[in-house]
Design an enzyme around this catalytic site. Sequence first.
Site, PDB file in Angstrom:
ATOM      1  N   SER A 103       0.833  -1.208   0.000  1.00 35.36           N
ATOM      2  CA  SER A 103       0.000   0.000   0.000  1.00 35.36           C
ATOM      3  C   SER A 103       0.863   1.252   0.000  1.00 35.36           C
ATOM      4  O   SER A 103       0.537   2.230   0.655  1.00 35.36           O
ATOM      5  CB  SER A 103      -0.950  -0.005   1.202  1.00 35.36           C
ATOM      6  N   CYS A 104       1.988   1.239  -0.722  1.00 37.46           N
ATOM      7  CA  CYS A 104       2.860   2.417  -0.810  1.00 37.46           C
ATOM      8  C   CYS A 104       2.038   3.621  -1.285  1.00 37.46           C
ATOM      9  O   CYS A 104       1.302   3.524  -2.264  1.00 37.46           O
ATOM     10  CB  CYS A 104       4.015   2.163  -1.768  1.00 37.46           C
TER      11      CYS A 104
END
Lengths: 199, 101
Positions: A103-104
């Site tokens: 989930s950068c």
Amino acid sequence: MSPPARRESLAQLEALIAALKAKGIVSEEELAARQASTDRASPETGARMVARAWLDPEYRALLLRDGAQAAERMGVSMAGAPPLGVLEDTAARHHLVVCTLCSCYPRAVLGYPPHWYKSFAYRSRAVRDPRGVLAEWGTVLPEGMEIRVVDSTADYRWMVLPMRPAGTEGWSEDQLAAIVTRDALVGVALPQQPAAAAA
Amino acid sequence: MAELAPGTRVRVKDDWPERRGPCHIRTPHYLRGRSGTVQRVLGRFANPEDLAFARPAPKRVLYHVLFDQPPIFQEGRPGDEVLVEIFEHWLEPENPAQEAA
């Protein structure tokens, strides 16, 4: 496998913090400073960066060259944050940001990611069927505009510089920032000129 | 490996370390064996595959690599693209024979 109970998690967290402090790896002050900057981070920062780029060609060039430096210019501390890359939308190309692996997200300038950004559905579909995903958001691109999906897989974080909507000529930075939503900053939506403001 | 110039055609290695044992990989499965074009050198970063296991992590060159999107999934619209960060040790020449010539 169910996640550990909250109480157990908190006990583990406290033990970890105590160990890191004992080894001199982090201090109470550093933790407090990071907590404060995390709490302050919000999409308003990214929106203001976009609005300024729309108004100031010199700032726009800086933003595209070095997003982290452009964020620092807005008073955001990027110390310890990953480098920030900025993706420039054009009349021919729209950018959509996803992290298929985890989930950068450019938290330093957008704050916490929304829940959908971390969902399996978004992560798997955005890269395979970007136009379908955008359509469900009500985002329909003009005919002939290509999509470039940016899969944020490693050390950079990515933010979109959307196109400035027509009809916003003469607007102030505040007015412009107000139409740049969190969703527009990762490319699932486009900045909309509010009908009321157009009148 | 010498640093690759923007415009260089590359292929992502068709390698599956996750089948050999515990690992941490930042190369998406859907790109393994796919060809793309180096768009930009992003810099040098400690190899996350080592960092994840607290091993000494040498810095590796990270590239932004551009792929045509429709061939990857056999669907989509021509002209659409995927832009992904890929570490140097995952890239090989698109055409090894050409490289050797």
